[in-house]
Design a protein around this motif. Sequence first.
Motif, PDB file in Angstrom:
ATOM      1  N   VAL A   5      -0.946  -8.872 -10.255  1.00  0.00           N
ATOM      2  CA  VAL A   5       0.062  -9.603  -9.500  1.00  0.00           C
ATOM      3  C   VAL A   5      -0.093  -9.366  -7.998  1.00  0.00           C
ATOM      4  N   PHE A   6      -0.442  -8.135  -7.628  1.00  0.00           N
ATOM      5  CA  PHE A   6      -0.586  -7.749  -6.219  1.00  0.00           C
ATOM      6  C   PHE A   6      -1.970  -7.134  -5.983  1.00  0.00           C
ATOM      7  N   PRO A   7      -3.036  -7.927  -6.036  1.00  0.00           N
ATOM      8  CA  PRO A   7      -4.390  -7.364  -5.961  1.00  0.00           C
ATOM      9  C   PRO A   7      -4.747  -6.751  -4.610  1.00  0.00           C
ATOM     10  N   ASP A   8      -4.013  -7.070  -3.566  1.00  0.00           N
ATOM     11  CA  ASP A   8      -4.309  -6.529  -2.233  1.00  0.00           C
ATOM     12  C   ASP A   8      -3.232  -5.584  -1.734  1.00  0.00           C
ATOM     13  N   ASN A   9      -2.486  -4.980  -2.638  1.00  0.00           N
ATOM     14  CA  ASN A   9      -1.391  -4.109  -2.268  1.00  0.00           C
ATOM     15  C   ASN A   9      -1.853  -2.655  -2.281  1.00  0.00           C
ATOM     16  N   LEU A  10      -1.959  -2.060  -1.092  1.00  0.00           N
ATOM     17  CA  LEU A  10      -2.408  -0.677  -0.965  1.00  0.00           C
ATOM     18  C   LEU A  10      -1.532   0.290  -1.749  1.00  0.00           C
ATOM     19  N   MET A  11      -0.229   0.071  -1.699  1.00  0.00           N
ATOM     20  CA  MET A  11       0.691   0.974  -2.379  1.00  0.00           C
ATOM     21  C   MET A  11       0.413   1.027  -3.880  1.00  0.00           C
ATOM     22  N   GLU A  31     -11.858   5.507  -8.326  1.00  0.00           N
ATOM     23  CA  GLU A  31     -12.099   4.064  -8.184  1.00  0.00           C
ATOM     24  C   GLU A  31     -10.904   3.364  -7.531  1.00  0.00           C
ATOM     25  N   MET A  32      -9.688   3.718  -7.934  1.00  0.00           N
ATOM     26  CA  MET A  32      -8.491   3.114  -7.335  1.00  0.00           C
ATOM     27  C   MET A  32      -8.388   3.480  -5.848  1.00  0.00           C
ATOM     28  N   ALA A  33      -8.677   4.736  -5.527  1.00  0.00           N
ATOM     29  CA  ALA A  33      -8.625   5.159  -4.123  1.00  0.00           C
ATOM     30  C   ALA A  33      -9.666   4.406  -3.302  1.00  0.00           C
ATOM     31  N   ARG A  34     -10.849   4.239  -3.864  1.00  0.00           N
ATOM     32  CA  ARG A  34     -11.892   3.482  -3.154  1.00  0.00           C
ATOM     33  C   ARG A  34     -11.470   2.033  -2.941  1.00  0.00           C
ATOM     34  N   ASN A  35     -10.835   1.446  -3.946  1.00  0.00           N
ATOM     35  CA  ASN A  35     -10.344   0.068  -3.807  1.00  0.00           C
ATOM     36  C   ASN A  35      -9.349  -0.029  -2.655  1.00  0.00           C
ATOM     37  N   SER A  36      -8.471   0.942  -2.573  1.00  0.00           N
ATOM     38  CA  SER A  36      -7.484   0.969  -1.503  1.00  0.00           C
ATOM     39  C   SER A  36      -8.169   1.117  -0.146  1.00  0.00           C
ATOM     40  N   ASP A  38     -11.136   0.214   0.597  1.00  0.00           N
ATOM     41  CA  ASP A  38     -11.841  -1.039   0.909  1.00  0.00           C
ATOM     42  C   ASP A  38     -10.921  -1.985   1.675  1.00  0.00           C
ATOM     43  N   LEU A  39      -9.633  -1.948   1.332  1.00  0.00           N
ATOM     44  CA  LEU A  39      -8.648  -2.796   2.008  1.00  0.00           C
ATOM     45  C   LEU A  39      -8.268  -2.243   3.376  1.00  0.00           C
ATOM     46  N   ASN A  40      -8.212  -0.912   3.480  1.00  0.00           N
ATOM     47  CA  ASN A  40      -7.854  -0.275   4.752  1.00  0.00           C
ATOM     48  C   ASN A  40      -8.489   1.115   4.817  1.00  0.00           C
ATOM     49  N   PRO A  41      -9.639   1.237   5.466  1.00  0.00           N
ATOM     50  CA  PRO A  41     -10.341   2.522   5.541  1.00  0.00           C
ATOM     51  C   PRO A  41      -9.568   3.632   6.260  1.00  0.00           C
ATOM     52  N   GLU A  42      -8.526   3.266   6.974  1.00  0.00           N
ATOM     53  CA  GLU A  42      -7.731   4.253   7.723  1.00  0.00           C
ATOM     54  C   GLU A  42      -6.417   4.598   7.025  1.00  0.00           C
ATOM     55  N   ASP A  43      -6.294   4.255   5.765  1.00  0.00           N
ATOM     56  CA  ASP A  43      -5.053   4.547   5.032  1.00  0.00           C
ATOM     57  C   ASP A  43      -5.044   6.023   4.634  1.00  0.00           C
ATOM     58  N   ASP A  44      -4.163   6.796   5.282  1.00  0.00           N
ATOM     59  CA  ASP A  44      -4.146   8.238   5.043  1.00  0.00           C
ATOM     60  C   ASP A  44      -3.787   8.596   3.603  1.00  0.00           C
ATOM     61  N   LEU A  45      -2.912   7.832   2.974  1.00  0.00           N
ATOM     62  CA  LEU A  45      -2.548   8.118   1.592  1.00  0.00           C
ATOM     63  C   LEU A  45      -3.716   7.844   0.648  1.00  0.00           C
ATOM     64  N   ALA A  46      -4.481   6.811   0.927  1.00  0.00           N
ATOM     65  CA  ALA A  46      -5.665   6.516   0.111  1.00  0.00           C
ATOM     66  C   ALA A  46      -6.716   7.614   0.284  1.00  0.00           C
ATOM     67  N   ALA A  70      -7.776  12.210   6.602  1.00  0.00           N
ATOM     68  CA  ALA A  70      -6.344  11.921   6.454  1.00  0.00           C
ATOM     69  C   ALA A  70      -5.526  12.735   7.455  1.00  0.00           C
ATOM     70  N   LEU A  71      -5.896  13.988   7.648  1.00  0.00           N
ATOM     71  CA  LEU A  71      -5.165  14.851   8.574  1.00  0.00           C
ATOM     72  C   LEU A  71      -5.347  14.426  10.029  1.00  0.00           C
ATOM     73  N   LYS A  72      -6.453  13.781  10.352  1.00  0.00           N
ATOM     74  CA  LYS A  72      -6.623  13.247  11.703  1.00  0.00           C
ATOM     75  C   LYS A  72      -5.634  12.112  11.956  1.00  0.00           C
ATOM     76  N   ILE A  73      -5.255  11.428  10.900  1.00  0.00           N
ATOM     77  CA  ILE A  73      -4.309  10.320  11.007  1.00  0.00           C
ATOM     78  C   ILE A  73      -2.870  10.834  11.017  1.00  0.00           C
ATOM     79  N   ASP A  74      -2.590  11.803  10.145  1.00  0.00           N
ATOM     80  CA  ASP A  74      -1.231  12.344  10.040  1.00  0.00           C
ATOM     81  C   ASP A  74      -1.310  13.808   9.614  1.00  0.00           C
ATOM     82  N   ASP A  75      -1.116  14.704  10.563  1.00  0.00           N
ATOM     83  CA  ASP A  75      -1.195  16.132  10.249  1.00  0.00           C
ATOM     84  C   ASP A  75       0.178  16.757   9.998  1.00  0.00           C
TER      85      ASP A  75
END
Length: 107
Positions: A5-11, A31-36, A38-46, A70-75
Amino acid sequence: ESLSVFPDNLMVYNEKSRLLVKLQRYEEALEMARNSLDLNPEDDLALDSKALALNGLGRYKEALECINQALKIDDKRADFWITKGYALERLGEIDNASVSYSKAVEI
């Protein structure tokens, strides 16, 4: 189902990755983390999700690279420091792991 339903939803990718880690299905989580990412390489949660999966697979050096990004984005996230501490501990870097765990507690 939610991915169809939401193929491009990072969350959705991030939450599924974290769930798969809890189920110890680390390859699928990765694999799920890599997919995320792919959509946003700077997503700290991914990046954290990827590090968690890599830790589960025993790939601690790779996990450390991801969690450092991830820590460079949000420490200011204690869970990120715990992920880092775990990887460092498994790599035998006990003093550095202790520093990471201490930072988690401070937050």
